[in-house]
Design an enzyme around this catalytic site. Structure first.
Site, PDB file in Angstrom:
ATOM      1  N   CYS A 280       0.757  -1.136  -0.100  1.00 27.65           N
ATOM      2  CA  CYS A 280       0.027   0.086   0.019  1.00 27.65           C
ATOM      3  C   CYS A 280       0.920   1.290  -0.074  1.00 27.65           C
ATOM      4  O   CYS A 280       1.398   1.350  -1.103  1.00 27.65           O
ATOM      5  CB  CYS A 280      -1.043  -0.190   1.050  1.00 27.65           C
TER       6      CYS A 280
ATOM      7  N   GLU B 216      -1.476  -9.580   3.212  1.00 32.82           N
ATOM      8  CA  GLU B 216      -1.477 -10.066   4.484  1.00 32.82           C
ATOM      9  C   GLU B 216      -2.984 -10.381   4.917  1.00 32.82           C
ATOM     10  O   GLU B 216      -3.016 -11.423   5.820  1.00 32.82           O
ATOM     11  CB  GLU B 216      -0.784  -9.072   5.473  1.00 32.82           C
TER      12      GLU B 216
ATOM     13  N   HIS C 184      -3.547  -5.291   0.130  1.00 33.17           N
ATOM     14  CA  HIS C 184      -2.932  -6.044   1.349  1.00 33.17           C
ATOM     15  C   HIS C 184      -2.958  -7.279   1.269  1.00 33.17           C
ATOM     16  O   HIS C 184      -3.917  -7.905   1.589  1.00 33.17           O
ATOM     17  CB  HIS C 184      -3.859  -5.288   2.471  1.00 33.17           C
TER      18      HIS C 184
END
Length: 539
Positions: free
Chosen positions: A384, A517, A515
């Site tokens: 990001c 994750e 993102h």
């Protein structure tokens, strides 16, 4: 539908989220279909506008919901995909009740907490906990007795009588005073008394302590809290390996206690794969050091909760590659005096990760970290904002006529805006107005040999990942960057919004606007975090 409710008493931070997730894992391992709900009693509609210093990370759900980090725990442990409906807040409930009142849905009655608010809470829970799910695990955030949680406690008490199959697990602290040297049960006794006074009685006690619960403490709690001794569980510390918690519960027959209350007769839990992964984590020796350069580090202690999912994704990747993870937490502001190289070299990082964030504080330090990684050929992953600072750094250092390049987020008057505000964003309303949730990224192979981003994901044509941002790489400057060697290998469906950037002549220099994750799982690490490397016996 069967319900398992997890409450906490005495203090916050006892691990209700991990407890709820672990109970879910046990029930899943018994062959049951499980979903989770997190109740957050705050007045906010969601966690989207909260400070990471105060509340930890904002976990982004598939549908764009911005939620508490415990929703991430549920998704990772249970390998499920949840939605914003799985996170109930006082703000959401009150908004729904007020909208109904304005529509005249209450037929002119006086709108009250009981029954209107409590009924709305129960209706919401039962709407989410629908077939084909067998068990719904509900975590009540905060601490029993808090003023803001009272309507939810009342609603759960009413729900317990309405549905019948209802198991309540109460998590409480059993401290050891150094001067006395024995486990003290009074905090748990008092929190259970508070819980009973509000209309709920625990079926199971989960006792948090530094060491295993002693026999005398177990018997005392069973007698004073009216719970059988077999239903008093020891949730003692397991170090850094939270994957041990479901095994710890299994070994104490926690699943049998829950299943008895729920009147369920199912198979014994199969945790072979889970146990193997936990044992592998403990056996890892060869280290891999990652410098995580963030801005939400805290002044007196490292605020790891602000990057909770990033750290978990790193852990998933390191275990998959048989490495022992060591994260060096580097406050971005510490690098702004020009010592980025000195700090990171001193820590001996094998890779540098720059995660997301908002605001200009610490940004120059992140830019210097990206510069150090690029110039010294150190593997770099920017997420990001981490992608955006990589673009800014490249413009300043490589495109010599752009030494004042910046994002309009940090300098609205910059003459070289590499990163700009997205046209569909709102400048007046903050909550829920970003580009949120799952979006599709298409890989671009044109005019470039060997797209690293596509290789990371197995040479597929597109990938769906979760987003949370207001700013994007300026599409008008993309051609300049690509001519200079910074290639945008992933774009949205229009081809105008940049999603992935990579540097061709670098071992691994990748930035992603999304993102990754949030979709990483134990045994299924995000390809971006493993760098595309695979282990033959990964699963």
């Amino acid at each position: 539908m069967k319900y398992v409710v997890v409450t906490g008493g005495g203090m916050s931070g006892l691990g209700k989220g991990v407890t709820s997730s672990s109970v879910g894992v046990l029930l899943q391992a018994c062959g049951l279909r499980v979903t989770c709900i997190k109740i957050d009693p705050y007045l906010n509609i969601d966690a989207g506008t909260m400070s990471p210093f105060e509340h930890g990370e904002v976990f982004v759900l598939q549908d764009g919901g911005e939620a508490d980090l415990d929703l991430g725990n549920y998704e990772r442990f249970l390998d499920v995909t949840l939605t914003s409906d799985n996170n109930i807040t006082t703000g959401k409930i009150n908004r729904t009740v007020m909208e109904k009142e304005r529509r005249g849905a209450y037929l002119g009655k006086t709108v009250q907490v009981v029954p209107h608010v409590t009924d709305e809470i129960q209706d919401w829970i039962q709407r989410v906990a629908h077939a084909p799910v067998d068990v719904c695990v509900i975590e009540l955030g905060g601490t029993v007795g808090d003023i803001e949680s009272c309507p939810f406690v009342e609603a759960l008490a009413e729900l317990s009588y309405r549905v019948g199959d209802f198991c309540l697990i109460h998590v409480s602290h059993v401290p050891v005073l150094s001067a006395v040297g024995e486990q003290k049960t009074k905090p748990t006794q008092h929190s259970v008394r508070t819980l009973r006074s509000l209309g709920l009685a625990p079926n199971i006690l989960a006792c948090r302590s530094n060491s295993p619960l002693e026999g005398y403490a177990r018997e005392k709690l069973a007698r004073s809290c009216h719970v059988s001794s077999g239903n008093v569980l020891s949730l003692h510390d397991v170090g850094k390996n939270v994957w041990r918690v479901p095994i710890l519960l299994r070994d104490q027959k926690a699943h049998e206690a829950v299943l008895r209350v729920l009147n369920l007769d199912v198979k014994e839990p199969d945790l072979k794969e889970w146990t193997a992964r936990a044992e592998l984590f403990d056996a890892l020796v060869e280290p891999v050091r990652i410098a995580l350069v963030g801005k939400y580090m805290g002044l007196t202690r490292i605020n790891k909760d602000a990057y909770f999912s990033v750290e978990k994704a790193l852990m998933h990747a390191s275990v998959a590659l048989r490495k022992k993870l060591a994260v060096d937490w580097v406050p971005a502001e510490d690098l702004e005096d020009g010592t980025a190289q000195e700090v990171i070299v001193r820590k001996g990082a094998d890779g540098i990760l720059v995660p997301g964030g908002f605001g200009d504080r610490g940004v120059e330090g992140k830019i210097l970290a990206a510069k150090h990684a690029r110039e010294n050929r150190i593997p770099y992953l920017g997420i990001c904002l981490g992608m955006q600072v990589a673009v800014i750094e490249f413009a300043r250092s490589v495109l010599l006529d752009m030494q004042d390049a910046n994002s309009t987020e940090f300098d609205a008057e910059t003459k070289n805006p590499c990163v700009v505000f997205m046209p569909e964003g709102s400048r007046t309303h903050m909550g829920g107005t970003m580009r949120l949730g799952s979006r599709r990224t298409y890989f671009h192979h044109d005019n470039h040999v060997g797209c690293m981003a596509a290789r990371l994901y197995g040479n597929v044509s597109y990938v769906d990942e979760r987003h949370r941002h207001r700013y994007e790489v300026n599409p008008e400057m993309v051609a300049r960057f690509e001519e200079a060697g910074l290639w945008f290998s992933g774009r949205d469906e229009s081809g105008e919004r940049m999603e992935i950037v990579e540097l061709g002549e670098h071992p691994f220099y990748v930035g992603v606007q999304f993102h990754p994750e949030f979709k990483s799982r134990p045994g299924k690490p995000s390809p971006v975090f493993t760098g595309g490397k695979k282990n033959s016996d990964l699963n």
